[in-house]
Design an enzyme around this catalytic site. Structure first.
Site, short mmCIF file in Angstrom:
data_model
loop_
_atom_site.label_atom_id
_atom_site.label_comp_id
_atom_site.label_asym_id
_atom_site.label_seq_id
_atom_site.Cartn_x
_atom_site.Cartn_y
_atom_site.Cartn_z
N HIS A 265 -3.74 -5.11 -0.19
CA HIS A 265 -3.33 -5.70 1.09
C HIS A 265 -3.36 -7.23 1.02
O HIS A 265 -4.42 -7.83 1.21
CB HIS A 265 -4.27 -5.22 2.21
CG HIS A 265 -4.05 -3.80 2.60
ND1 HIS A 265 -3.16 -3.42 3.57
CD2 HIS A 265 -4.61 -2.66 2.14
CE1 HIS A 265 -3.17 -2.10 3.70
NE2 HIS A 265 -4.04 -1.62 2.84
N GLU B 111 -2.31 -9.24 3.18
CA GLU B 111 -2.54 -9.81 4.51
C GLU B 111 -4.02 -9.84 4.89
O GLU B 111 -4.40 -10.44 5.90
CB GLU B 111 -1.76 -9.02 5.56
CG GLU B 111 -2.41 -7.73 6.04
CD GLU B 111 -2.33 -6.59 5.03
OE1 GLU B 111 -2.98 -5.55 5.25
OE2 GLU B 111 -1.60 -6.74 4.02
N CYS C 139 0.83 -1.20 0.00
CA CYS C 139 0.00 0.00 0.00
C CYS C 139 0.87 1.26 0.00
O CYS C 139 1.50 1.56 -1.00
CB CYS C 139 -0.97 -0.04 1.17
SG CYS C 139 -2.34 1.13 1.00
#
Length: 379
Positions: A350, A352, A268
Site C-alpha cells: 500500500h 498510500e 494490493c
C-alpha cells in the site's frame, strides 16, 4: 525526581485497578478455530457471535485504520502488538472506510482508558456501536504461532451458543464493499478512474493531493460503455477483500483498458486483478502479509522499502510482457510488476499508507507521469 516516581506509581496503580475492574465485570467469550483449538477471553466489544477467517497483523499501531480497511471484510483480526486501545478512536475523517469492516477483533491487552488529543471515544464504545465482537485472550503469541504453523483457518467468536463456521472466500466480497454509485473527488484537467474494489480512503486523498480529479466507480462499472458520462486519462484499481478471481467483471474491464493502452496502476487486490487480466495467475498464501513492516526489495537491486500490507492472496505467475518489480524479502513472493513497454504497473503493498512517513508514495507520482505522457501523446 521523587515527584516523577510518585506520579508514575500512581499511573501504574490506576492502570492496574482499571484492568482488574474490567476483568471482574466483563463477560467471557471463546475464539473457536475450525481444528478445535479454543482460546477463552474477556469481551470488550459487541456480545454477539461472529464467523470468519482468523488472521494476524503484526503492526504496532494503526488499529483504527486496519479495522476500517475494507480488505479485512470477513476476517477476525488478531493484533499481535500487546497494547491495543491506548490512543482511542479518531474522528471518522481519519478512517480508511466508512465503518468497521473486520468481522471481529482479538487482542492481548485492551486499554479501556485512551490517551490521545484526537481521540473521540474508546475502542470498546466504537466496537459496540458498530456491533463488532472483540475478545482479550492474553496469549495472542500462541494464537499467532498456531496460525503460522497451520495457516489461516476458519473461526468463530462465541458467547452462549455455537454458530457454524463460514468461509468468506466463497462470497464475492468485492461486490459487498464496493461503492454502488459514481462519486467524484477533487478537480483538475486530468481525470483518474478509480475502480473501487474496497478502496482505502487514503488512495483518494493521495490522488487529490496531486491535483487530479478522481472519479470513483463500482467494481463492475461499464467503464468503456458508449454512454459513459465522463472521460478519463488513467485507471487505478484499488485494494479489496477476498479471492481476486471472484471479481471477473473488474478483470474484463482491465483487459479492455490494456487493449486501449490506457495507463493502469493496481494496488494490493488491484495488483492481483491486473495479473489475472493480463494472463497471469494468483494463489492463496499460508497466512498472508498483514503489517506495516514488510520489507520489499526492488527487483535486481539492493534497495529495500518497508511497506504496509494486508492480503491473503498473491501473484504466482507474472503474465507475459510484464516483469517482476518488487520481491518480498521475507518469503520471496511477488510484490509488484510492470509492463516492459506499456504504461501498466501494480504493487502488492500500500503506497498510500506511508508509515515511514513517505516510503513508496512516489509510486503515485510515477503513475501520473505515465498518465501525462500518454495524454500528451494524444494531443
Amino acid at each position: 525526581m521523587m515527584l516523577q516516581i510518585d506520579t508514575a506509581n500512581k499511573l501504574l496503580k490506576d492502570v492496574v485497578e482499571e484492568s482488574l475492574a474490567f476483568s471482574a465485570t466483563t463477560r467471557k467469550g471463546v475464539l473457536l478455530l475450525e481444528d478445535g483449538t479454543r482460546f477463552e477471553g474477556l469481551s470488550f466489544g459487541y456480545e454477539q457471535a461472529t464467523a470468519g477467517e482468523v488472521v494476524f497483523c503484526t503492526g504496532m499501531v494503526g488499529y483504527p485504520e486496519a479495522l476500517t480497511d475494507p480488505s479485512y471484510t470477513g476476517e477476525i483480526l488478531t493484533m499481535t502488538y500487546p497494547i491495543i486501545g491506548n490512543y482511542g478512536v479518531p474522528d471518522a475523517e481519519r478512517w480508511e472506510g466508512d465503518r468497521i469492516h473486520a468481522a471481529g477483533l482479538i487482542v492481548s491487552n485492551y486499554i479501556p482508558t485512551p490517551s490521545h488529543f484526537e481521540s473521540t471515544m474508546d475502542l470498546s464504545t466504537w466496537l459496540k456501536r458498530e456491533k463488532i465482537p472483540a475478545l482479550e485472550i492474553k496469549d495472542t503469541r500462541l494464537l499467532t504461532q498456531h496460525i503460522r504453523k497451520h495457516g489461516t483457518m476458519l473461526a468463530t467468536i462465541i458467547f452462549d451458543e455455537d454458530i457454524p463456521f463460514h468461509n468468506p472466500y466463497i462470497d464475492n466480497l468485492v461486490a459487498r464493499v464496493s461503492t454502488s454509485e459514481v462519486r467524484e473527488y477533487g478537480s483538475g484537467e486530468t481525470t483518474i478512474a478509480l475502480i473501487d474494489c474496497g478502496a482505502k480512503h487514503n488512495i483518494i486523498r493521495s490522488l487529490v493531493a496531486r491535483g487530479v480529479r478522481v472519479v470513483e466507480v463500482p467494481w463492475d462499472y461499464a467503464l468503456f460503455a458508449d454512454d459513459r458520462p465522463f472521460e478519463f486519462d488513467g485507471i487505478l484499481v484499488s485494494n479489496g477483500p477476498g479471492n481476486p478471481k471472484m471479481a471477473e467483471k473488474t478483470i474484463q474491464t482491465l483487459r479492455a483498458a490494456m487493449e486501449h493502452e490506457i495507463p493502469i496502476m493496481g494496488i494490493c487486490l488491484g495488483h492481483q486483478l491486473l495479473a489475472l487480466a493480463a494472463g497471469g495467475d494468483t494463489y492463496k498464501l499460508k497466512f498472508g502479509h498483514r503489517s506495516q513492516n514488510q520489507p520489499c526489495l526492488l527487483a535486481g537491486e539492493k534497495r529495500c522499502y518497508i511497506t504496509t500490507q494486508n492480503h491473503g492472496f498473491a501473484v504466482g505467475t507474472v503474465p507475459e510482457g510484464f516483469e517482476p518489480w518488487f520481491i518480498n524479502a521475507n518469503d520471496n513472493t511477488n510484490e509488484g510488476m510492470r509492463h516492459r513497454s506499456l504504461p501498466f504497473f501494480s504493487v502488492q503493498f500500500h503506497p498510500e499508507s506511508t508509515p515511514g512517513p513517505m516510503d513508496t508514495e512516489w509510486l503515485f507520482d510515477l503513475f501520473l507521469e505515465k498518465v501525462y505522457e500518454a495524454k500528451g501523446a494524444l494531443i
